[in-house]
Design a protein around this motif. Structure first.
Motif, PDB file in Angstrom:
ATOM      1  N   ALA A 175      10.996   3.334  -6.600  1.00  0.00           N
ATOM      2  CA  ALA A 175      10.672   3.079  -8.007  1.00  0.00           C
ATOM      3  C   ALA A 175      11.402   4.101  -8.871  1.00  0.00           C
ATOM      4  O   ALA A 175      10.993   5.258  -8.989  1.00  0.00           O
ATOM      5  N   LYS A 217      11.707   4.737 -11.901  1.00  0.00           N
ATOM      6  CA  LYS A 217      11.070   5.422 -13.033  1.00  0.00           C
ATOM      7  C   LYS A 217      10.471   6.778 -12.672  1.00  0.00           C
ATOM      8  O   LYS A 217      10.354   7.643 -13.526  1.00  0.00           O
ATOM      9  N   ASP A 265      13.517  -0.367  -6.994  1.00  0.00           N
ATOM     10  CA  ASP A 265      12.642  -1.058  -7.941  1.00  0.00           C
ATOM     11  C   ASP A 265      13.040  -0.571  -9.333  1.00  0.00           C
ATOM     12  O   ASP A 265      12.950   0.618  -9.634  1.00  0.00           O
ATOM     13  N   SER A 322      10.704  -5.094 -11.282  1.00  0.00           N
ATOM     14  CA  SER A 322       9.259  -5.211 -11.081  1.00  0.00           C
ATOM     15  C   SER A 322       8.450  -4.922 -12.338  1.00  0.00           C
ATOM     16  O   SER A 322       7.230  -4.828 -12.291  1.00  0.00           O
ATOM     17  N   ARG A 377       2.462 -10.908  -9.719  1.00  0.00           N
ATOM     18  CA  ARG A 377       1.716  -9.638  -9.624  1.00  0.00           C
ATOM     19  C   ARG A 377       0.253  -9.886  -9.920  1.00  0.00           C
ATOM     20  O   ARG A 377      -0.100 -10.452 -10.950  1.00  0.00           O
ATOM     21  N   HIS A 409      -0.248  -3.297  -7.512  1.00  0.00           N
ATOM     22  CA  HIS A 409      -0.134  -1.835  -7.526  1.00  0.00           C
ATOM     23  C   HIS A 409      -1.547  -1.268  -7.561  1.00  0.00           C
ATOM     24  O   HIS A 409      -2.324  -1.612  -8.430  1.00  0.00           O
ATOM     25  N   SER A 434      -1.363   4.848  -9.242  1.00  0.00           N
ATOM     26  CA  SER A 434      -0.530   5.912  -8.686  1.00  0.00           C
ATOM     27  C   SER A 434      -1.390   7.078  -8.198  1.00  0.00           C
ATOM     28  O   SER A 434      -2.463   7.330  -8.724  1.00  0.00           O
ATOM     29  N   GLY A 474       3.433   0.747  -5.122  1.00  0.00           N
ATOM     30  CA  GLY A 474       3.533   2.192  -4.857  1.00  0.00           C
ATOM     31  C   GLY A 474       2.142   2.771  -4.720  1.00  0.00           C
ATOM     32  O   GLY A 474       1.247   2.113  -4.215  1.00  0.00           O
ATOM     33  N   GLY A 475       1.995   3.997  -5.196  1.00  0.00           N
ATOM     34  CA  GLY A 475       0.676   4.619  -5.210  1.00  0.00           C
ATOM     35  C   GLY A 475       0.447   5.639  -4.113  1.00  0.00           C
ATOM     36  O   GLY A 475      -0.513   6.407  -4.174  1.00  0.00           O
ATOM     37  N   GLU A 487       6.982  -0.145  -3.050  1.00  0.00           N
ATOM     38  CA  GLU A 487       7.731   0.426  -4.177  1.00  0.00           C
ATOM     39  C   GLU A 487       7.333   1.882  -4.392  1.00  0.00           C
ATOM     40  O   GLU A 487       6.820   2.245  -5.452  1.00  0.00           O
ATOM     41  N   PRO A 488       7.537   2.746  -3.388  1.00  0.00           N
ATOM     42  CA  PRO A 488       7.118   4.137  -3.544  1.00  0.00           C
ATOM     43  C   PRO A 488       7.977   4.877  -4.571  1.00  0.00           C
ATOM     44  O   PRO A 488       9.205   4.739  -4.569  1.00  0.00           O
ATOM     45  N   GLY A 489       7.334   5.603  -5.458  1.00  0.00           N
ATOM     46  CA  GLY A 489       8.049   6.477  -6.382  1.00  0.00           C
ATOM     47  C   GLY A 489       7.717   7.911  -6.018  1.00  0.00           C
ATOM     48  O   GLY A 489       8.499   8.628  -5.388  1.00  0.00           O
ATOM     49  N   ARG A 490       6.489   8.289  -6.367  1.00  0.00           N
ATOM     50  CA  ARG A 490       6.009   9.651  -6.128  1.00  0.00           C
ATOM     51  C   ARG A 490       6.210  10.112  -4.681  1.00  0.00           C
ATOM     52  O   ARG A 490       6.666  11.224  -4.435  1.00  0.00           O
ATOM     53  N   TYR A 536       7.540  11.883 -12.123  1.00  0.00           N
ATOM     54  CA  TYR A 536       6.932  11.834 -13.464  1.00  0.00           C
ATOM     55  C   TYR A 536       6.915  13.210 -14.118  1.00  0.00           C
ATOM     56  O   TYR A 536       5.906  13.662 -14.642  1.00  0.00           O
TER      57      TYR A 536
HETATM   58  C1  PLP Z   1       5.313   3.085 -11.257  1.00  0.00           C
HETATM   59  C2  PLP Z   1       5.461   1.963 -10.361  1.00  0.00           C
HETATM   60  C3  PLP Z   1       5.706   2.171  -8.992  1.00  0.00           C
HETATM   61  C4  PLP Z   1       5.738   3.550  -8.352  1.00  0.00           C
HETATM   62  O1  PLP Z   1       4.459   4.069  -8.204  1.00  0.00           O
HETATM   63  P1  PLP Z   1       4.170   5.426  -7.391  1.00  0.00           P
HETATM   64  O2  PLP Z   1       2.715   5.617  -7.564  1.00  0.00           O
HETATM   65  O3  PLP Z   1       4.992   6.497  -7.986  1.00  0.00           O
HETATM   66  O4  PLP Z   1       4.530   5.191  -5.968  1.00  0.00           O
HETATM   67  C5  PLP Z   1       5.887   1.069  -8.198  1.00  0.00           C
HETATM   68  N1  PLP Z   1       5.836  -0.194  -8.706  1.00  0.00           N
HETATM   69  C6  PLP Z   1       5.612  -0.430 -10.014  1.00  0.00           C
HETATM   70  C7  PLP Z   1       5.583  -1.821 -10.498  1.00  0.00           C
HETATM   71  C8  PLP Z   1       5.403   0.634 -10.877  1.00  0.00           C
HETATM   72  O5  PLP Z   1       5.154   0.400 -12.165  1.00  0.00           O
END
Ligand code: PLP
Length: 373
Positions: free
Chosen positions: A50, A52, A71, A94, A137, A180, A183, A219-220, A257-260, A354
Motif C-alpha cells: 500500500a 500510501k 496497491d 484500491s 469492498r 480492510h 490499520s 492491510g492492517g 495490501e500491507p502498508g505499515r 504514515y
Molecule cells: C491504507 C490502506 C492499506 C494499508 O493499510 P496498513 O494498515 O498500513 O497495512 C491497504 N488497503 C487500503 C485500501 C488502504 O486504504
C-alpha cells in the motif's frame, strides 16, 4: 549500553555530523527482510504494498526490484510505480472512490483492476474504463484497530451480490471481494469474521453464476512501536494461515495490501533538541521535527512512539514539542527522559509508515532529509 547500541550511537552521530537533523533513515536491508518476513508469516497471501504508507522513491525502488505488487490510489502513485518498470497488471487501484480523471488515467496506463463500494462507482468504472476487472469492498468490523477504515468505506454484505450482477451487466468483470480490518489491527477476530463473511458472499455469488477468483484481505497487520511490545502479528499469522486454508478453496487467489507491516520497522527518525525551558517545574524540550513533520502520525495515525536518547541518567517526566509556531505542535507531555541539552540527539524507531507520508512544510520548515542506510 550493549555493544551494538554503541555502534548505533556512533553511526547516528556521524550521520548527524555530516547531514544535520532531522534525518529520516531508511534501511534497505530491513525493507528486504520485511518483505521476506511477511511472505514467511503469510505464505498463501500475495502482498500488494500500500504505497500510501510511505511513498518514498527509495522504498518503492527497492520493492519494485523485489518484484512486489502495489496497491495505488492516485495518478501520481500509478505514474511513479510504472516509471520504475513495474508491469501495470501488478497494480490494484484500491481507493474505492475514484475521480473520473483517475479512472481514465488508470485505463490509459493499463491498470485495470479496481475496487468499488457503491453503484455510482461501477457506473463510473464502466464508463471510463469499460471491461475492467472489479472487486467489491465490503464493510467489516474494525473493532480495536488503531485506525478505523470502515467508517468511510464498504458495502453492506446484502448489497454486494446485486452490485456484482449489475457490474457484469455493465460489461465489467467481477473478480472478488476485499475488505480492510482497520490499520494496526491487533484483534485476529476482525480478520476471521471477515473471512467468514467473504466466504458466504463467494457462495452466494456462485449461486448467481458469478465465479469470483480473488479475496483481498487488505492491510492492517500490526507492528511493534515500543521495545517492550510482543510480536502481535507473529501470534496472529498462524491463525490467519490456518483459517484461510480452511475457509477458501485452493482456486481462490488470496492477496493482501500491507502498508505499515512492510515499511514501519524499516525507518528511524533522528532529531535534535533545539530549545529548552522549564515551565511549572517541568522540562520542555523543543525538537527540530514535530507533528507537522515526520511525527504527523501522532495526529493522523493516532500513533504513539518510543523516544530514545543516548544520554543516561535519572529520568523525569518531560514535555516534547516541535519546531513550528503553533501550540498544537506538542509531541508528548509525558516522556521519561534524562535531562537533555541543546544539540542532544533524540530518535524514534519503527516510524516508517504514515510519518513522512503525511509530513507538511508548515512554517516553510523542510521535511526531514531522507538517508538510505
Ligand atoms: C491504507 C490502506 C492499506 C494499508 O493499510 P496498513 O494498515 O498500513 O497495512 C491497504 N488497503 C487500503 C485500501 C488502504 O486504504
Amino acid at each position: 549500553m550493549k555493544k551494538d547500541d554503541n555502534g548505533f550511537k556512533q553511526f547516528v552521530t556521524s550521520l548527524v555530523k555530516k547531514h544535520g537533523t532531522p534525518l529520516f533513515l531508511i534501511s534497505e536491508l530491513k525493507l528486504k527482510e520485511r518483505v521476506e518476513y511477511f511472505k514467511k508469516l503469510l505464505p498463501g497471501v500475495v502482498p500488494y504494498y500500500a504505497v500510501k504508507a510511505n511513498p518514498s522513491l527509495e522504498i518503492l525502488k527497492t520493492f519494485a526490484s523485489l518484484g512486489l505488487y502495489f496497491d495505488v490510489a492516485s495518478e501520481k502513485e500509478i505514474e511513479t510505480i510504472l516509471k520504475l518498470g513495474v508491469s501495470p497488471d501488478k497494480l490494484i487501484l484500491s481507493n474505492s472512490v475514484k475521480s473520473p480523471p483517475l479512472i481514465k488515467f488508470a485505463k490509459e496506463k493499463n491498470v485495470l483492476l479496481f475496487t468499488f463500494d457503491s453503484e455510482y462507482e461501477i457506473q463510473k468504472i464502466a464508463k471510463y474504463a469499460p471491461g475492467s476487472r472489479v472487486i467489491a469492498r465490503i464493510k467489516v468490523p474494525n473493532v480495536g484497530s488503531v485506525v478505523e477504515l470502515s467508517l468511510k468505506f464498504g458495502l453492506e454484505p446484502e448489497d454486494v451480490i446485486p452490485l456484482l450482477v449489475k457490474a457484469k451487466k455493465l460489461g465489467l468483470k467481477p473478480e472478488g471481494i476485499s475488505f480492510h480490518v482497520g490499520s494496526q489491527c491487533t484483534r485476529v477476530e476482525n480478520y476471521l469474521e471477515s473471512f467468514e463473511l467473504t466466504s458466504m458472499i463467494l457462495k452466494d455469488a456462485q449461486a448467481k453464476n458469478i465465479s469470483l477468483n480473488i479475496v483481498d484481505i487488505g492491510g492492517g497487520f500490526p507492528i511493534k512501536h515500543f521495545n517492550h511490545e510482543e510480536g502481535i502479528f507473529e501470534e496472529m499469522a498462524p491463525v490467519l494461515n490456518k483459517e484461510l486454508h480452511r475457509i477458501f478453496n485452493k482456486s481462490i487467489q488470496i492477496i493482501g495490501e500491507p502498508g505499515r507491516a512492510l515499511v514501519g520497522p524499516c525507518c528511524t527518525l533522528v532529531m535534535r533538541v533545539i530549545g529548552k525551558s522549564i515551565r511549572k517545574n517541568k522540562h520542555w524540550y523543543y525538537l527540530d521535527d514535530g507533528v507537522y513533520g515526520c511525527l504527523s502520525g501522532i495526529i493522523y495515525d493516532h500513533c504513539k512512539y518510543q523516544f530514545n536518547v543516548f544520554k543516561k541518567g535519572s529520568v523525569q517526566i518531560s514535555t516534547l514539542a516541535g519546531p513550528t509556531c503553533d501550540s498544537f505542535d506538542i509531541i508528548s507531555v509525558s516522556e521519561d527522559l534524562p535531562e537533555l541539552e541543546i544539540g542532544d540527539i533524540i530518535y524514534v524507531k519503527n516510524i516508517g509508515a504514515y510519518s513522512i507520508a503525511t509530513a507538511t512544510n508548515f512554517n516553510s520548515i523542510p521535511v526531514a532529509k531522507t538517508i538510505v542506510i
